[in-house]
Motif scaffolding. Structure first.
Motif, PDB file in Angstrom:
ATOM      1  N   VAL A  68       0.843  -1.194   0.000  1.00 36.52           N
ATOM      2  CA  VAL A  68       0.000   0.000   0.000  1.00 36.52           C
ATOM      3  C   VAL A  68       0.883   1.252   0.000  1.00 36.52           C
ATOM      4  CG1 VAL A  68      -1.605   1.325   1.409  1.00 36.52           C
ATOM      5  CG2 VAL A  68      -1.972  -1.130   1.065  1.00 36.52           C
ATOM      6  N   HIS A  69       1.907   1.243   0.829  1.00 31.89           N
ATOM      7  CA  HIS A  69       2.801   2.401   0.899  1.00 31.89           C
ATOM      8  C   HIS A  69       3.437   2.701  -0.453  1.00 31.89           C
ATOM      9  CE1 HIS A  69       6.755   4.310   1.395  1.00 31.89           C
ATOM     10  NE2 HIS A  69       6.118   5.079   2.255  1.00 31.89           N
ATOM     11  N   ASP A  70       3.923   1.668  -1.145  1.00 32.74           N
ATOM     12  CA  ASP A  70       4.582   1.880  -2.436  1.00 32.74           C
ATOM     13  C   ASP A  70       3.613   2.431  -3.471  1.00 32.74           C
ATOM     14  OD1 ASP A  70       6.956   1.124  -1.421  1.00 32.74           O
ATOM     15  OD2 ASP A  70       7.014  -0.870  -2.340  1.00 32.74           O
ATOM     16  N   ILE A  71       2.343   1.975  -3.405  1.00 35.87           N
ATOM     17  CA  ILE A  71       1.349   2.489  -4.363  1.00 35.87           C
ATOM     18  C   ILE A  71       1.066   3.955  -4.092  1.00 35.87           C
ATOM     19  CG2 ILE A  71      -1.092   2.364  -4.973  1.00 35.87           C
ATOM     20  CD1 ILE A  71      -0.867  -0.648  -4.898  1.00 35.87           C
ATOM     21  N   VAL A  72       0.876   4.302  -2.815  1.00 40.52           N
ATOM     22  CA  VAL A  72       0.614   5.702  -2.482  1.00 40.52           C
ATOM     23  C   VAL A  72       1.818   6.561  -2.891  1.00 40.52           C
ATOM     24  CG1 VAL A  72       0.077   7.315  -0.620  1.00 40.52           C
ATOM     25  CG2 VAL A  72      -0.946   5.042  -0.628  1.00 40.52           C
ATOM     26  N   ALA A  73       3.027   6.017  -2.697  1.00 42.67           N
ATOM     27  CA  ALA A  73       4.239   6.758  -3.057  1.00 42.67           C
ATOM     28  C   ALA A  73       4.289   7.062  -4.553  1.00 42.67           C
ATOM     29  CB  ALA A  73       5.481   5.976  -2.637  1.00 42.67           C
ATOM     30  N   LEU A  74       3.685   6.188  -5.376  1.00 44.59           N
ATOM     31  CA  LEU A  74       3.655   6.451  -6.824  1.00 44.59           C
ATOM     32  C   LEU A  74       2.963   7.782  -7.129  1.00 44.59           C
ATOM     33  CD1 LEU A  74       2.781   2.999  -8.430  1.00 44.59           C
ATOM     34  CD2 LEU A  74       4.876   4.319  -8.724  1.00 44.59           C
ATOM     35  N   GLY A  75       2.053   8.189  -6.243  1.00 48.32           N
ATOM     36  CA  GLY A  75       1.336   9.444  -6.441  1.00 48.32           C
ATOM     37  C   GLY A  75       2.256  10.663  -6.429  1.00 48.32           C
ATOM     38  N   ARG A  76       3.478  10.491  -5.927  1.00 41.51           N
ATOM     39  CA  ARG A  76       4.427  11.609  -5.913  1.00 41.51           C
ATOM     40  C   ARG A  76       5.146  11.781  -7.249  1.00 41.51           C
ATOM     41  NH1 ARG A  76       3.469  15.467  -3.021  1.00 41.51           N
ATOM     42  NH2 ARG A  76       5.604  16.199  -3.272  1.00 41.51           N
ATOM     43  N   MET A  77       4.868  10.889  -8.197  1.00 40.15           N
ATOM     44  CA  MET A  77       5.612  10.900  -9.462  1.00 40.15           C
ATOM     45  C   MET A  77       5.636  12.252 -10.182  1.00 40.15           C
ATOM     46  SD  MET A  77       5.745   8.018 -12.330  1.00 40.15           S
ATOM     47  CE  MET A  77       6.582   6.935 -11.208  1.00 40.15           C
ATOM     48  N   PRO A  78       4.505  12.996 -10.225  1.00 40.95           N
ATOM     49  CA  PRO A  78       4.578  14.284 -10.920  1.00 40.95           C
ATOM     50  C   PRO A  78       5.630  15.217 -10.319  1.00 40.95           C
ATOM     51  CG  PRO A  78       2.294  13.707 -10.483  1.00 40.95           C
ATOM     52  CD  PRO A  78       3.135  12.699  -9.768  1.00 40.95           C
ATOM     53  N   TRP A  79       5.929  15.033  -9.049  1.00 41.04           N
ATOM     54  CA  TRP A  79       6.904  15.886  -8.372  1.00 41.04           C
ATOM     55  C   TRP A  79       8.305  15.316  -8.458  1.00 41.04           C
ATOM     56  CZ3 TRP A  79       4.985  20.453  -6.809  1.00 41.04           C
ATOM     57  CH2 TRP A  79       3.596  20.547  -6.669  1.00 41.04           C
ATOM     58  N   GLY A  80       8.431  14.075  -8.841  1.00 43.04           N
ATOM     59  CA  GLY A  80       9.746  13.459  -8.938  1.00 43.04           C
ATOM     60  C   GLY A  80      10.410  13.252  -7.590  1.00 43.04           C
ATOM     61  N   ASP A  81       9.597  13.140  -6.508  1.00 43.71           N
ATOM     62  CA  ASP A  81      10.215  12.864  -5.206  1.00 43.71           C
ATOM     63  C   ASP A  81       9.440  11.760  -4.505  1.00 43.71           C
ATOM     64  OD1 ASP A  81       7.873  13.846  -4.050  1.00 43.71           O
ATOM     65  OD2 ASP A  81       8.695  15.834  -3.684  1.00 43.71           O
ATOM     66  N   GLU A  82       9.891  11.375  -3.316  1.00 41.84           N
ATOM     67  CA  GLU A  82       9.115  10.442  -2.510  1.00 41.84           C
ATOM     68  C   GLU A  82       8.914  11.076  -1.133  1.00 41.84           C
ATOM     69  OE1 GLU A  82       9.699   6.307  -2.510  1.00 41.84           O
ATOM     70  OE2 GLU A  82       9.475   6.212  -4.680  1.00 41.84           O
ATOM     71  N   ASP A  83       8.300  12.243  -1.123  1.00 32.87           N
ATOM     72  CA  ASP A  83       8.083  13.026   0.078  1.00 32.87           C
ATOM     73  C   ASP A  83       7.268  12.241   1.103  1.00 32.87           C
ATOM     74  OD1 ASP A  83       7.309  14.808   1.992  1.00 32.87           O
ATOM     75  OD2 ASP A  83       6.793  16.416   0.592  1.00 32.87           O
ATOM     76  N   GLU A  84       7.975  11.746   2.145  1.00 35.39           N
ATOM     77  CA  GLU A  84       7.306  10.852   3.108  1.00 35.39           C
ATOM     78  C   GLU A  84       6.187  11.556   3.878  1.00 35.39           C
ATOM     79  OE1 GLU A  84       7.099   7.684   3.772  1.00 35.39           O
ATOM     80  OE2 GLU A  84       8.497   7.181   2.182  1.00 35.39           O
ATOM     81  N   THR A  85       6.350  12.860   4.161  1.00 39.86           N
ATOM     82  CA  THR A  85       5.276  13.533   4.914  1.00 39.86           C
ATOM     83  C   THR A  85       4.009  13.597   4.078  1.00 39.86           C
ATOM     84  OG1 THR A  85       6.355  15.574   4.265  1.00 39.86           O
ATOM     85  CG2 THR A  85       6.567  14.943   6.566  1.00 39.86           C
ATOM     86  N   ALA A  86       4.147  13.895   2.784  1.00 42.74           N
ATOM     87  CA  ALA A  86       2.964  13.945   1.906  1.00 42.74           C
ATOM     88  C   ALA A  86       2.328  12.554   1.798  1.00 42.74           C
ATOM     89  CB  ALA A  86       3.354  14.458   0.527  1.00 42.74           C
ATOM     90  N   ILE A  87       3.178  11.520   1.714  1.00 41.99           N
ATOM     91  CA  ILE A  87       2.670  10.149   1.583  1.00 41.99           C
ATOM     92  C   ILE A  87       1.918   9.743   2.852  1.00 41.99           C
ATOM     93  CG2 ILE A  87       3.374   7.731   1.349  1.00 41.99           C
ATOM     94  CD1 ILE A  87       5.779   8.820  -0.334  1.00 41.99           C
ATOM     95  N   GLU A  88       2.531  10.024   4.011  1.00 42.32           N
ATOM     96  CA  GLU A  88       1.885   9.670   5.277  1.00 42.32           C
ATOM     97  C   GLU A  88       0.579  10.445   5.472  1.00 42.32           C
ATOM     98  OE1 GLU A  88       2.447   7.161   7.101  1.00 42.32           O
ATOM     99  OE2 GLU A  88       4.213   6.640   5.919  1.00 42.32           O
ATOM    100  N   ARG A  89       0.593  11.720   5.061  1.00 40.03           N
ATOM    101  CA  ARG A  89      -0.602  12.536   5.179  1.00 40.03           C
ATOM    102  C   ARG A  89      -1.736  11.924   4.355  1.00 40.03           C
ATOM    103  NH1 ARG A  89       1.865  17.777   5.163  1.00 40.03           N
ATOM    104  NH2 ARG A  89       1.939  17.668   2.906  1.00 40.03           N
ATOM    105  N   ALA A  90      -1.408  11.498   3.142  1.00 38.55           N
ATOM    106  CA  ALA A  90      -2.429  10.904   2.268  1.00 38.55           C
ATOM    107  C   ALA A  90      -2.946   9.595   2.852  1.00 38.55           C
ATOM    108  CB  ALA A  90      -1.841  10.679   0.880  1.00 38.55           C
ATOM    109  N   ILE A  91      -2.024   8.797   3.423  1.00 36.27           N
ATOM    110  CA  ILE A  91      -2.415   7.516   4.018  1.00 36.27           C
ATOM    111  C   ILE A  91      -3.358   7.749   5.194  1.00 36.27           C
ATOM    112  CG2 ILE A  91      -1.489   5.607   5.419  1.00 36.27           C
ATOM    113  CD1 ILE A  91       0.840   5.426   3.477  1.00 36.27           C
ATOM    114  N   GLU A  92      -3.049   8.758   5.992  1.00 35.95           N
ATOM    115  CA  GLU A  92      -3.911   9.071   7.140  1.00 35.95           C
ATOM    116  C   GLU A  92      -5.278   9.579   6.700  1.00 35.95           C
ATOM    117  OE1 GLU A  92      -2.288  11.719  10.296  1.00 35.95           O
ATOM    118  OE2 GLU A  92      -0.609  10.296  10.152  1.00 35.95           O
ATOM    119  N   ARG A  93      -5.261  10.510   5.756  1.00 36.13           N
ATOM    120  CA  ARG A  93      -6.503  11.078   5.242  1.00 36.13           C
ATOM    121  C   ARG A  93      -7.454  10.000   4.736  1.00 36.13           C
ATOM    122  NH1 ARG A  93      -7.040  16.595   3.579  1.00 36.13           N
ATOM    123  NH2 ARG A  93      -4.999  17.431   3.121  1.00 36.13           N
TER     124      ARG A  93
END
Lengths: 242, 332
Positions: free
Chosen positions: A89-114
């Motif tokens: 699940v984490h790796d899939i959510v991390a794919l959402g950062r692709m437009p930014w070209g990063d793996e911003d963990e705070t953004a990923i965790e925020r999305a997972i929580e939301r």
């Protein structure tokens, strides 16, 4: 200035001259029968379909924006998504950062929580139920933190508890100065959560406005071909086929 | 355990590769001191050890490693691109296309002006054309369609290959070609590296440049496109890279089947199933397996030689049957 505006947006045989605006802080519901053009409209706005007419994103012509930059502003969750591989699940959510070209963990965790999927962030996607997966797809697009979020029937496979939860997420996301368009079949939930509604019928936009302006007996029975009972005074509002 | 291997996967595979390579240099009918022979060959000494290592075992080992890496990498890339765990250079028509191209050169002397490069170039064109036709025919990455389209293209290429054999000017052509198609890395000089190495480097670079696209494609073309990836352009680059790898590998070593299918499956659990992380480990493990298989072939009793491609097929085909069985259980 509108976050997104379309002018005579037309997709051959599927969408006829749709002009609408999406504003910041707004949750716009897209309703209409199967085949009315809801998905087509969302795909065209996201640049996934060649379309005639104009799309303007924050005052800029959409065609002039490079794809990855456009993807940062407009995020779309298509209707039928699946993962080809047994990713976590984490790796899939991390794919959402692709437009930014990063793996911003705070953004990923925020999305997972939301999206309410913290409990299974380390599980593999193929071990989850349909309803759990639907929330993972939502978290994926939320991780990109787009200004405009387009979601195609996110609650179709969910039980009533998670239907409400997902609609709450979309609503609160729109309240953070983002714009959200959601294609939705459940008219009662549309009336309850959406600020404005856009009714499509056979590729044409037949109405746009507040729920009380769009959810009328005349408009709905023509668009859906069945008589409907509408009680918007009730809390929560109810719209049901008769 | 899986986590531990995941962290050290590439170094682990690299050391295994070195081990297998030195084993391959030291293994043969004549016992030879490897380092002495290698040193002697590098200094141009005319000793027996230098000759055996430098002229026979070194080219053979290097070829096995590069061909294996090319097949492993192209298998991983194709499976990622098509989102299909059954995709493999041999199953999507690329190998047959390459064989057809190379065979045409053997017997009709097309591209004669290119000299030794001719077979490789023709193999490359054949593999590229076969992949292109397969993608056009399948129209999408849907698993069942890709396999059917691959089967159709393989059949067409096979029929055309039969025509080439039928009209081959040389009566021994058939036997020679059939043996070549069975796949082998023996009796090829270092000069075949002139073709293989650049094609390998270019093909790998093309594929590795599209890692992000492969990652995004996990969730389908629509999602990948919506995240700003250029699916069409990137897919073409991956197909071109695969054609480079498979075309040159087949033109030098013939058809060595199932490596591209097997290797990604063995590694997937150790890279979190992520298609973009699979690429380099797949190249390394492909190299290891083909080199090991070649050592096994050399270890067989003299007389009837078992071809390398036959051995990999013997191991790989049952695995393919098992994969289909597992897929079946998912759907029943």
């Amino acid at each position: 200035m509108a976050l997104i505006s379309t002018d005579n947006l037309t997709v051959e045989q599927r969408l006829k001259a749709v002009s609408l605006e999406l504003h910041r802080g707004e949750l716009l519901g897209l309703i209409g029968a199967n085949g009315a053009g809801k998905s087509t409209l969302l795909h065209a706005i996201a640049g996934l379909l060649p379309a005639a007419g104009d799309i303007t994103i924050e005052g800029r012509a959409a065609d002039s924006i490079p794809p990855h930059e456009r993807a940062r502003v407009v995020g779309i969750q298509p209707q039928a998504v699946s993962s080809a591989w047994s990713l976590t699940v984490h790796d899939i959510v991390a794919l959402g950062r692709m437009p930014w070209g990063d793996e911003d963990e705070t953004a990923i965790e925020r999305a997972i929580e939301r999206a309410g999927i913290v409990a299974f962030r380390d599980r593999n996607i193929d071990h989850l139920s349909g309803g759990e997966r639907a929330r993972v797809w939502l978290a994926r697009v939320l991780a990109g933190e787009p200004e405009a979020l387009l979601v195609d029937e996110p609650i179709a496979s969910l039980d009533i508890h998670y239907q409400l939860a997902v609609m709450e997420v979309l609503k609160s996301y729109s309240r953070e100065q983002h714009g959200v368009i959601v294609a939705i079949h459940d008219l009662s939930l549309a009336a309850r959560f959406c600020d404005r509604l856009c009714l499509l019928d056979k590729g044409e936009m037949v109405a746009i406005g507040t729920p009380s302006e769009v959810l009328t007996e005349a408009l709905l029975s023509t668009a859906y071909g069945v008589p409907v009972d509408i009680d918007l005074e009730r809390n929560p509002p109810v719209v049901l086929p008769r | 355990m899986t986590r531990l291997i995941e962290r050290y996967l590439t170094p682990l595979l690299l050391s295994a590769l070195l081990l297998v390579a030195s084993l391959s240099l030291g293994f043969g009918s004549t016992p030879v001191a490897v380092l002495e022979g290698l040193g002697g060959w590098l200094q141009g000494e005319p000793s027996e050890a230098a000759l055996i290592i430098g002229e026979i075992r070194l080219p053979r080992t290097l070829l096995a490693l590069i061909v294996g890496a090319a097949l492993g990498l192209s298998g991983a890339a194709l499976q990622g691109l098509l989102r299909n765990p059954l995709a493999e250079p041999g199953l999507v028509g690329a190998s047959q296309g390459a064989a057809l191209g190379a065979a045409t050169v053997f017997y009709f002397g097309v591209f004669a002006s290119l000299g030794t490069l001719a077979t490789a170039v023709a193999g490359l064109i054949g593999a590229g054309a076969a992949l292109l036709f397969m993608l056009l025919l399948a129209g999408s990455g849907r698993p069942a369609l890709v396999i059917m389209a691959g089967l159709a293209i393989s059949t067409v290429a096979g029929a055309a290959l039969a025509v080439v054999l039928n009209f081959a000017p040389n009566p021994y052509a058939m036997q020679e070609l059939v043996f070549w198609l069975m796949g082998s890395v023996s009796n090829r000089g270092l000069d075949s590296l002139i073709v293989l190495l650049p094609a390998f480097i270019i093909g790998s670079a093309l594929i590795l440049s599209q890692r992000r696209l492969l990652a995004a494609l996990s969730l389908g073309e629509l999602v990948a496109e919506s995240m700003g990836q250029s699916v069409k352009k990137g897919s073409r680059i991956i197909v071109l890279g695969t054609a480079c790898l498979v075309g040159s590998a087949v033109s030098v070593a013939g058809a060595i089947g199932f490596v591209g299918l097997l290797v990604p499956h063995m590694l997937r659990p150790f890279v979190g199933h992520r298609p973009e992380r699979l690429l380099i480990p797949a190249a390394l493990l492909g190299a290891i397996l083909v080199c090991l298989a070649d050592i096994a072939v050399r270890g067989m009793p003299l007389g009837r030689e078992l071809k390398l491609g036959v051995l990999t097929s013997l191991i790989g085909a049952p695995f393919f049957v098992w994969l289909v069985w597992r897929e079946r259980k998912r759907w029943l």
